[in-house]
Design a protein around this motif. Structure first.
Motif, PDB file in Angstrom:
ATOM      1  N   ILE A 145       0.830  -1.207   0.000  1.00  0.00           N
ATOM      2  CA  ILE A 145       0.000   0.000   0.000  1.00  0.00           C
ATOM      3  C   ILE A 145       0.863   1.254   0.000  1.00  0.00           C
ATOM      4  O   ILE A 145       0.595   2.215  -0.746  1.00  0.00           O
ATOM      5  CB  ILE A 145      -0.940  -0.012   1.216  1.00  0.00           C
ATOM      6  CG1 ILE A 145      -1.940  -1.168   1.098  1.00  0.00           C
ATOM      7  CG2 ILE A 145      -1.684   1.319   1.343  1.00  0.00           C
ATOM      8  CD1 ILE A 145      -2.750  -1.408   2.355  1.00  0.00           C
ATOM      9  N   CYS A 146       1.905   1.248   0.809  1.00  0.00           N
ATOM     10  CA  CYS A 146       2.820   2.390   0.874  1.00  0.00           C
ATOM     11  C   CYS A 146       3.463   2.648  -0.482  1.00  0.00           C
ATOM     12  O   CYS A 146       3.559   3.801  -0.937  1.00  0.00           O
ATOM     13  CB  CYS A 146       3.891   2.121   1.933  1.00  0.00           C
ATOM     14  SG  CYS A 146       5.163   3.404   2.050  1.00  0.00           S
ATOM     15  N   GLY A 147       3.895   1.589  -1.162  1.00  0.00           N
ATOM     16  CA  GLY A 147       4.546   1.736  -2.461  1.00  0.00           C
ATOM     17  C   GLY A 147       3.639   2.351  -3.504  1.00  0.00           C
ATOM     18  O   GLY A 147       4.065   3.222  -4.280  1.00  0.00           O
ATOM     19  N   ILE A 148       2.391   1.934  -3.525  1.00  0.00           N
ATOM     20  CA  ILE A 148       1.433   2.485  -4.497  1.00  0.00           C
ATOM     21  C   ILE A 148       1.210   3.975  -4.244  1.00  0.00           C
ATOM     22  O   ILE A 148       1.202   4.791  -5.181  1.00  0.00           O
ATOM     23  CB  ILE A 148       0.099   1.717  -4.424  1.00  0.00           C
ATOM     24  CG1 ILE A 148       0.299   0.266  -4.899  1.00  0.00           C
ATOM     25  CG2 ILE A 148      -0.968   2.404  -5.265  1.00  0.00           C
ATOM     26  CD1 ILE A 148      -0.889  -0.637  -4.646  1.00  0.00           C
ATOM     27  N   LEU A 149       1.048   4.349  -2.987  1.00  0.00           N
ATOM     28  CA  LEU A 149       0.836   5.754  -2.643  1.00  0.00           C
ATOM     29  C   LEU A 149       2.040   6.613  -3.015  1.00  0.00           C
ATOM     30  O   LEU A 149       1.891   7.726  -3.542  1.00  0.00           O
ATOM     31  CB  LEU A 149       0.546   5.894  -1.143  1.00  0.00           C
ATOM     32  CG  LEU A 149      -0.792   5.321  -0.659  1.00  0.00           C
ATOM     33  CD1 LEU A 149      -0.890   5.403   0.860  1.00  0.00           C
ATOM     34  CD2 LEU A 149      -1.958   6.059  -1.313  1.00  0.00           C
ATOM     35  N   ILE A 150       3.242   6.097  -2.778  1.00  0.00           N
ATOM     36  CA  ILE A 150       4.460   6.852  -3.091  1.00  0.00           C
ATOM     37  C   ILE A 150       4.605   7.052  -4.597  1.00  0.00           C
ATOM     38  O   ILE A 150       4.998   8.133  -5.057  1.00  0.00           O
ATOM     39  CB  ILE A 150       5.700   6.136  -2.517  1.00  0.00           C
ATOM     40  CG1 ILE A 150       5.697   6.233  -0.989  1.00  0.00           C
ATOM     41  CG2 ILE A 150       6.982   6.735  -3.072  1.00  0.00           C
ATOM     42  CD1 ILE A 150       5.673   7.654  -0.448  1.00  0.00           C
ATOM     43  N   SER A 151       4.288   6.037  -5.387  1.00  0.00           N
ATOM     44  CA  SER A 151       4.347   6.184  -6.848  1.00  0.00           C
ATOM     45  C   SER A 151       3.458   7.326  -7.315  1.00  0.00           C
ATOM     46  O   SER A 151       3.866   8.169  -8.131  1.00  0.00           O
ATOM     47  CB  SER A 151       3.908   4.882  -7.534  1.00  0.00           C
ATOM     48  OG  SER A 151       4.887   3.889  -7.444  1.00  0.00           O
ATOM     49  N   ILE A 152       2.243   7.353  -6.793  1.00  0.00           N
ATOM     50  CA  ILE A 152       1.291   8.398  -7.190  1.00  0.00           C
ATOM     51  C   ILE A 152       1.796   9.781  -6.794  1.00  0.00           C
ATOM     52  O   ILE A 152       1.805  10.725  -7.601  1.00  0.00           O
ATOM     53  CB  ILE A 152      -0.089   8.130  -6.555  1.00  0.00           C
ATOM     54  CG1 ILE A 152      -0.685   6.833  -7.119  1.00  0.00           C
ATOM     55  CG2 ILE A 152      -1.034   9.305  -6.799  1.00  0.00           C
ATOM     56  CD1 ILE A 152      -1.924   6.351  -6.386  1.00  0.00           C
ATOM     57  N   LEU A 153       2.262   9.910  -5.545  1.00  0.00           N
ATOM     58  CA  LEU A 153       2.733  11.205  -5.052  1.00  0.00           C
ATOM     59  C   LEU A 153       3.977  11.687  -5.804  1.00  0.00           C
ATOM     60  O   LEU A 153       4.104  12.878  -6.127  1.00  0.00           O
ATOM     61  CB  LEU A 153       3.045  11.109  -3.556  1.00  0.00           C
ATOM     62  CG  LEU A 153       1.837  10.935  -2.630  1.00  0.00           C
ATOM     63  CD1 LEU A 153       2.292  10.668  -1.201  1.00  0.00           C
ATOM     64  CD2 LEU A 153       0.952  12.175  -2.687  1.00  0.00           C
ATOM     65  N   MET A 154       4.882  10.770  -6.113  1.00  0.00           N
ATOM     66  CA  MET A 154       6.110  11.149  -6.816  1.00  0.00           C
ATOM     67  C   MET A 154       5.829  11.645  -8.228  1.00  0.00           C
ATOM     68  O   MET A 154       6.467  12.587  -8.709  1.00  0.00           O
ATOM     69  CB  MET A 154       7.089   9.969  -6.857  1.00  0.00           C
ATOM     70  CG  MET A 154       7.784   9.719  -5.539  1.00  0.00           C
ATOM     71  SD  MET A 154       8.945   8.328  -5.645  1.00  0.00           S
ATOM     72  CE  MET A 154      10.104   8.939  -6.860  1.00  0.00           C
ATOM     73  N   LEU A 155       4.875  11.015  -8.891  1.00  0.00           N
ATOM     74  CA  LEU A 155       4.538  11.440 -10.248  1.00  0.00           C
ATOM     75  C   LEU A 155       3.822  12.792 -10.240  1.00  0.00           C
ATOM     76  O   LEU A 155       4.059  13.635 -11.110  1.00  0.00           O
ATOM     77  CB  LEU A 155       3.674  10.378 -10.924  1.00  0.00           C
ATOM     78  CG  LEU A 155       4.392   9.058 -11.251  1.00  0.00           C
ATOM     79  CD1 LEU A 155       3.401   8.010 -11.710  1.00  0.00           C
ATOM     80  CD2 LEU A 155       5.479   9.273 -12.306  1.00  0.00           C
ATOM     81  N   ILE A 156       2.970  13.016  -9.255  1.00  0.00           N
ATOM     82  CA  ILE A 156       2.261  14.299  -9.160  1.00  0.00           C
ATOM     83  C   ILE A 156       3.237  15.449  -8.883  1.00  0.00           C
ATOM     84  O   ILE A 156       3.126  16.530  -9.474  1.00  0.00           O
ATOM     85  CB  ILE A 156       1.187  14.237  -8.047  1.00  0.00           C
ATOM     86  CG1 ILE A 156       0.058  13.285  -8.458  1.00  0.00           C
ATOM     87  CG2 ILE A 156       0.623  15.634  -7.748  1.00  0.00           C
ATOM     88  CD1 ILE A 156      -0.955  13.026  -7.363  1.00  0.00           C
ATOM     89  N   ALA A 157       4.209  15.204  -7.997  1.00  0.00           N
ATOM     90  CA  ALA A 157       5.125  16.267  -7.561  1.00  0.00           C
ATOM     91  C   ALA A 157       6.466  16.231  -8.296  1.00  0.00           C
ATOM     92  O   ALA A 157       7.455  16.782  -7.827  1.00  0.00           O
ATOM     93  CB  ALA A 157       5.362  16.159  -6.052  1.00  0.00           C
ATOM     94  N   LYS A 158       6.498  15.607  -9.455  1.00  0.00           N
ATOM     95  CA  LYS A 158       7.757  15.383 -10.177  1.00  0.00           C
ATOM     96  C   LYS A 158       8.569  16.660 -10.389  1.00  0.00           C
ATOM     97  O   LYS A 158       9.760  16.726 -10.039  1.00  0.00           O
ATOM     98  CB  LYS A 158       7.458  14.729 -11.530  1.00  0.00           C
ATOM     99  CG  LYS A 158       8.689  14.551 -12.412  1.00  0.00           C
ATOM    100  CD  LYS A 158       8.304  13.921 -13.742  1.00  0.00           C
ATOM    101  CE  LYS A 158       9.489  13.862 -14.692  1.00  0.00           C
ATOM    102  NZ  LYS A 158       9.122  13.259 -15.992  1.00  0.00           N
ATOM    103  N   ASP A 159       7.990  17.683 -10.961  1.00  0.00           N
ATOM    104  CA  ASP A 159       8.734  18.902 -11.300  1.00  0.00           C
ATOM    105  C   ASP A 159       9.304  19.574 -10.057  1.00  0.00           C
ATOM    106  O   ASP A 159      10.468  20.008 -10.048  1.00  0.00           O
ATOM    107  CB  ASP A 159       7.834  19.882 -12.050  1.00  0.00           C
ATOM    108  CG  ASP A 159       7.437  19.370 -13.432  1.00  0.00           C
ATOM    109  OD1 ASP A 159       8.139  18.475 -13.944  1.00  0.00           O
ATOM    110  OD2 ASP A 159       6.432  19.859 -13.984  1.00  0.00           O
ATOM    111  N   SER A 160       8.514  19.651  -9.008  1.00  0.00           N
ATOM    112  CA  SER A 160       8.969  20.291  -7.773  1.00  0.00           C
ATOM    113  C   SER A 160      10.116  19.520  -7.136  1.00  0.00           C
ATOM    114  O   SER A 160      11.086  20.108  -6.654  1.00  0.00           O
ATOM    115  CB  SER A 160       7.805  20.406  -6.780  1.00  0.00           C
ATOM    116  OG  SER A 160       6.774  21.207  -7.304  1.00  0.00           O
ATOM    117  N   ILE A 161      10.009  18.186  -7.142  1.00  0.00           N
ATOM    118  CA  ILE A 161      11.049  17.361  -6.526  1.00  0.00           C
ATOM    119  C   ILE A 161      12.356  17.457  -7.305  1.00  0.00           C
ATOM    120  O   ILE A 161      13.438  17.558  -6.719  1.00  0.00           O
ATOM    121  CB  ILE A 161      10.581  15.895  -6.404  1.00  0.00           C
ATOM    122  CG1 ILE A 161       9.409  15.809  -5.423  1.00  0.00           C
ATOM    123  CG2 ILE A 161      11.725  14.997  -5.941  1.00  0.00           C
ATOM    124  CD1 ILE A 161       8.777  14.433  -5.335  1.00  0.00           C
TER     125      ILE A 161
END
Length: 438
Positions: free
Chosen positions: A103-119
């Motif tokens: 569950i943690c891995g799925i959530l992190i994938s989504i968050l990382m893709l959404i915040a890609k430019d900022s990160i």
């Protein structure tokens, strides 16, 4: 000898090395993979590509950190439960950790893709490195679940004495990765993206092996949904130890990002040099981590069973192994530093910069060994506060303070010496905490 005898009665040296050596071998194979990965990336002879991949290294460390919440946090709880002969409760904790990691891995994938430019901006990319960093980042974000999940069974299996089986899973993934690296990076000309894809496929292979081994070899662990019910106190224990363990790796990401942001003002070649140096330093660091993690189930079991005399003997032996290995290996690497760096990139500027950087890191490696022993000890005993203090110390608050002060006073030299000074200070803190909490 059954597993209980191994934890309770076997000579310290025999039990220690039986549990630790497979972990060390896993780390060595992981080290070979990291070296090969860096080698093939460097063979593109594209400094911006090497720097771009190096800038994304904290992202990979972040995923490892998140996996540690359930891998190390879970193994700490399970080791103590097994020491208290509460095998059923330990099985339920193992199942809970496995599905929580998914569950943690799925959530992190989504968050990382959404915040890609900022990160990517936060990581210190510039116009030259952004295309390569972006490509690497995207594939790693998509495969986050596979990386995070692998940390759970690889850690939990050692609580049952299945260190060799855990090693097999890790080695399988690393070998797959090593084979695919040159194919994707050079033959298919996929560059940074190829390196990331090879990594993800390697972790997928590891996950499959881990699942198979838990199902076929384990008598005390589970990946079944019916074995996921845990008590509130067990849940709290997983997170109170898992989060500090995770923070240790998060601080590693922070340290890399912090150092890269300071170094980038001196040129992309300095960032590339540090990326190569950190890979070489893993020769010492990963083996030391292997010994520390290998001893962790032994520490937790004997603490849980109340055998304090045996626990103290294990701590002393652990310290001896860590410091002796750090000294011997560091001397060898320091003598041949330029040659090691040239294996990756034969650029005079990078070799010159990297030589100074690596020797600075090697000077404090015995201190890192001391920190690892006491960090894993506090994790094994479920002592959250000292574990947390050490987790945010060496590559977090202590490094940040050292970086700010030394960079302002000594400039570039201060930057590359900051980690060494932070290691020495944190080792002293770890000794003070041990005296206070023993």
């Amino acid at each position: 000898m059954n597993n209980n005898d191994l934890f309770e009665k076997a000579p310290i040296s025999k039990a220690y090395f039986k549990l630790a050596l497979p972990v060390v071998l896993s780390m060595v194979i992981s080290l070979v993979y990291n070296m090969v990965d860096t080698y093939f990336v460097a063979q593109t002879q594209n400094t911006n590509l090497v720097a771009g991949v190096s800038l994304c290294a904290p992202i990979f460390t972040l995923m490892i950190a998140l996996g540690d919440i359930f891998g190390i946090g879970g193994s700490s709880v399970i080791s103590r439960l097994f020491g208290q002969k509460q095998d059923k409760e330990g099985k339920n904790v193992s199942g809970f950790c496995f599905y929580s990691a998914i569950i943690c891995g799925i959530l992190i994938s989504i968050l990382m893709l959404i915040a890609k430019d900022s990160i990517l901006t936060l990581l210190g990319t510039n116009k030259a490195t952004l295309p390569y960093a972006s490509q690497y980042y995207t594939y790693m974000a998509l495969g986050a679940t596979l990386i995070i999940v692998s940390l759970t069974p690889s850690n939990l299996m050692r609580t049952e004495g299945l260190a060799t089986e855990s090693m097999l899973g890790t080695i399988t993934g690393s070998i797959v990765n090593i084979i695919l690296d040159p194919i994707f990076i050079l033959y298919l000309n996929m560059g940074a993206g190829g390196a990331a894809i090879a990594t993800i496929i390697g972790y997928f292979a590891s996950d499959l092996v881990f699942i198979y081994l838990v199902l076929k070899k384990s008598k005390k662990l589970s990946i079944s949904l019916k074995h996921t019910h845990i008590t509130k106190s067990e849940l709290i224990s997983i997170f109170t130890i898992g989060i500090p363990a995770s923070i240790t790796n998060l601080m590693s990401s922070f340290a890399m990002a912090l150092t890269n942001n300071y170094l980038v003002t001196y040129g992309n070649d300095k960032v590339a040099a540090m990326g190569i140096v950190l890979k070489i330093n893993m020769i010492v660091l990963l083996v030391m981590i292997g010994f520390a993690f290998g001893a962790q189930p032994l520490l937790g079991y004997n603490y849980g069973s109340g055998n304090i005399k045996r626990l103290k003997e294990i701590i002393r032996f652990d310290l001896l192994v860590e410091v002796a290995f750090a000294l011997c290996t560091s001397i060898i690497l320091a003598l041949f530093t330029p040659s090691f760096i040239k294996l990756f990139m034969n650029d005079s500027s990078i070799v010159q910069s990297g030589t100074v950087m690596l020797r600075c890191l090697l000077l404090s490696s015995p201190c890192v060994g001391v920190i690892l022993v006491f960090t894993t000890l506090f994790q094994s005993e479920g002592k959250a506060l000292p574990a947390f203090i050490l987790s945010i110390g060496r590559q977090g608050i202590v490094l940040l303070l050292c970086m700010i002060v030394l960079a302002n006073i000594f400039g570039y030299v201060g930057i590359i010496c900051s980690q060494m000074i932070a290691d020495i200070i944190t080792a002293v803190i770890s000794l003070i905490l041990y005296k206070a909490y023993k």
